[in-house]
Design a protein around this motif. Sequence first.
Motif, PDB file in Angstrom:
ATOM      1  N   ARG A   1       4.837 -11.592  -4.135  1.00 13.23           N
ATOM      2  CA  ARG A   1       3.409 -11.338  -4.033  1.00 13.23           C
ATOM      3  C   ARG A   1       2.692 -12.649  -3.667  1.00 13.23           C
ATOM      4  O   ARG A   1       3.207 -13.730  -3.926  1.00 13.23           O
ATOM      5  CB  ARG A   1       2.853 -10.787  -5.347  1.00 13.23           C
ATOM      6  CG  ARG A   1       3.407  -9.417  -5.716  1.00 13.23           C
ATOM      7  CD  ARG A   1       2.933  -8.339  -4.754  1.00 13.23           C
ATOM      8  NE  ARG A   1       3.429  -7.006  -5.111  1.00 13.23           N
ATOM      9  CZ  ARG A   1       4.521  -6.450  -4.611  1.00 13.23           C
ATOM     10  NH1 ARG A   1       5.259  -7.125  -3.720  1.00 13.23           N
ATOM     11  NH2 ARG A   1       4.896  -5.244  -4.965  1.00 13.23           N
TER      12      ARG A   1
ATOM     13  N   ASP B   1      -1.391  -4.516  -1.894  1.00 14.73           N
ATOM     14  CA  ASP B   1      -0.039  -4.530  -2.446  1.00 14.73           C
ATOM     15  C   ASP B   1       0.599  -5.917  -2.411  1.00 14.73           C
ATOM     16  O   ASP B   1       1.467  -6.217  -3.233  1.00 14.73           O
ATOM     17  CB  ASP B   1       0.850  -3.552  -1.668  1.00 14.73           C
ATOM     18  CG  ASP B   1       0.399  -2.113  -1.835  1.00 14.73           C
ATOM     19  OD1 ASP B   1      -0.239  -1.812  -2.859  1.00 14.73           O
ATOM     20  OD2 ASP B   1       0.675  -1.294  -0.939  1.00 14.73           O
TER      21      ASP B   1
ATOM     22  N   THR C   1      -2.543 -10.414  -4.307  1.00 15.54           N
ATOM     23  CA  THR C   1      -2.944  -9.905  -5.620  1.00 15.54           C
ATOM     24  C   THR C   1      -3.682 -10.927  -6.477  1.00 15.54           C
ATOM     25  O   THR C   1      -4.166 -10.584  -7.559  1.00 15.54           O
ATOM     26  CB  THR C   1      -1.704  -9.431  -6.400  1.00 15.54           C
ATOM     27  OG1 THR C   1      -0.766 -10.507  -6.512  1.00 15.54           O
ATOM     28  CG2 THR C   1      -1.043  -8.249  -5.695  1.00 15.54           C
TER      29      THR C   1
ATOM     30  N   GLY D   1     -11.339  -7.920  -7.880  1.00 20.19           N
ATOM     31  CA  GLY D   1     -10.233  -7.434  -8.708  1.00 20.19           C
ATOM     32  C   GLY D   1      -8.974  -8.268  -8.639  1.00 20.19           C
ATOM     33  O   GLY D   1      -7.911  -7.815  -9.092  1.00 20.19           O
TER      34      GLY D   1
ATOM     35  N   CYS E   1       0.240  -8.379 -10.562  1.00 17.47           N
ATOM     36  CA  CYS E   1       0.777  -7.221  -9.840  1.00 17.47           C
ATOM     37  C   CYS E   1       0.329  -5.963 -10.557  1.00 17.47           C
ATOM     38  O   CYS E   1      -0.181  -6.021 -11.688  1.00 17.47           O
ATOM     39  CB  CYS E   1       2.301  -7.288  -9.753  1.00 17.47           C
ATOM     40  SG  CYS E   1       3.143  -7.262 -11.355  1.00 17.47           S
ATOM     41  N   ASP E   2       0.517  -4.828  -9.926  1.00 18.77           N
ATOM     42  CA  ASP E   2       0.111  -3.574 -10.559  1.00 18.77           C
ATOM     43  C   ASP E   2       1.127  -3.173 -11.625  1.00 18.77           C
ATOM     44  O   ASP E   2       2.213  -3.740 -11.730  1.00 18.77           O
ATOM     45  CB  ASP E   2      -0.064  -2.470  -9.513  1.00 18.77           C
ATOM     46  CG  ASP E   2       1.190  -2.185  -8.707  1.00 18.77           C
ATOM     47  OD1 ASP E   2       2.284  -2.091  -9.306  1.00 18.77           O
ATOM     48  OD2 ASP E   2       1.087  -2.048  -7.473  1.00 18.77           O
ATOM     49  N   ALA E   3       0.731  -2.178 -12.425  1.00 18.20           N
ATOM     50  CA  ALA E   3       1.554  -1.772 -13.565  1.00 18.20           C
ATOM     51  C   ALA E   3       2.929  -1.267 -13.133  1.00 18.20           C
ATOM     52  O   ALA E   3       3.936  -1.550 -13.789  1.00 18.20           O
ATOM     53  CB  ALA E   3       0.826  -0.699 -14.366  1.00 18.20           C
TER      54      ALA E   3
ATOM     55  N   THR F   1       4.681  -2.142 -10.463  1.00 14.35           N
ATOM     56  CA  THR F   1       5.525  -3.274 -10.071  1.00 14.35           C
ATOM     57  C   THR F   1       5.981  -4.039 -11.299  1.00 14.35           C
ATOM     58  O   THR F   1       7.150  -4.437 -11.402  1.00 14.35           O
ATOM     59  CB  THR F   1       4.756  -4.208  -9.123  1.00 14.35           C
ATOM     60  OG1 THR F   1       4.351  -3.485  -7.961  1.00 14.35           O
ATOM     61  CG2 THR F   1       5.622  -5.390  -8.705  1.00 14.35           C
ATOM     62  N   ARG F   2       5.068  -4.242 -12.257  1.00 17.04           N
ATOM     63  CA  ARG F   2       5.438  -4.961 -13.477  1.00 17.04           C
ATOM     64  C   ARG F   2       6.578  -4.248 -14.202  1.00 17.04           C
ATOM     65  O   ARG F   2       7.513  -4.883 -14.687  1.00 17.04           O
ATOM     66  CB  ARG F   2       4.221  -5.080 -14.394  1.00 17.04           C
ATOM     67  CG  ARG F   2       4.429  -6.074 -15.549  1.00 17.04           C
ATOM     68  CD  ARG F   2       3.260  -6.121 -16.519  1.00 17.04           C
ATOM     69  NE  ARG F   2       1.986  -5.940 -15.868  1.00 17.04           N
ATOM     70  CZ  ARG F   2       1.326  -6.895 -15.213  1.00 17.04           C
ATOM     71  NH1 ARG F   2       1.848  -8.108 -15.128  1.00 17.04           N
ATOM     72  NH2 ARG F   2       0.162  -6.651 -14.660  1.00 17.04           N
TER      73      ARG F   2
END
Length: 331
Positions: free
Chosen positions: A127, A154, A157, A184, A311-313, A315-316
Amino acid sequence: MKSIPKTELHLHLEGAAPPAFIAGLAKEKHADISGVFDERGHYAYDDFPHFLQVYEAATSVLKTPEDYARLVTAVTAELAEQGVVYAETFLSPDFCGGGDVSAWRDYVAAMQEAALAVEAQGGPILRGVVTCIRHFGPEKAKRAALCAAETMGDFVTGYGIAGNEMMGRPKDFAWSFDLAREAGLGLTAHAGEWGGPVSVKEAVEDLRVSRIGHGVRAIEDLALVDRLAEDGIVLEVCPGSNIALGLYPKWDRHPVCQLWERGVKVTVSTDDPPFFHTTLSGEYEQLNRAFGWDEEVFAGLNRVAAEAAFCDAATRERVLERLGAAAGQAA
């Protein structure tokens, strides 16, 4: 140490470029970058200001989106070799398109395509964290923040600030951080490397970041250390970088263990690995020798990094699964 699955949060893309890659690109482009390398083909510099000059000279051969796509492929190959399953890399619009949003979009698209190709083949998830360059000033930082906000998604981030910490104050860059926050993006800032503990305090208060790049000079103010621990501020610690640049004389004098023992959320990264003659596995080996840190400690540090990742949830969750699965295989 290579078998330990790893996450890395503090990695400059250009600074991670293998010297042979930059030398080869310079040859292709017939570019003169005399003084960048020593007689062994390693990056050569005398001190931190000279390091910045050499860094920018090496970066100067990266001219096109295709160059950056190739760089992503080269860097992720190095990450895979070190057992990295997830990494965030700092990207600067000042180096990619001169801060122009339209040009920057082309660079981001090229880097993202290369990163996704690596990920699809089972390689590290990558990322991008857009950084303004502190010594380029607040006005250019505004353009960098706009580039970050316009390409958030994506791949892009996060947003942060790098460069010469002794130039300006964090509050000078508050506008760009406010823009990035409203978009964000996750926020981080280089501080507490050369500027001392006050720079960490100002970055947290004036920029309202959740992570600090380096941050190790906070150890000189234990009240600040306790505040970082209480507030859950994550430090992206790069011990090998600090030692290579003379901030600390040797590994067992580095404060990373003290910070960890006082409850600060620390992570381990390499910063600009070929410049500092280090690797992430090498960092782990040195920390094991200096402080006795074992695989359990490193697993904990990597979970901290995964939880702090921009990162988004989904990806995490994938990253945490890969960390757990790889750790199980290694055991």
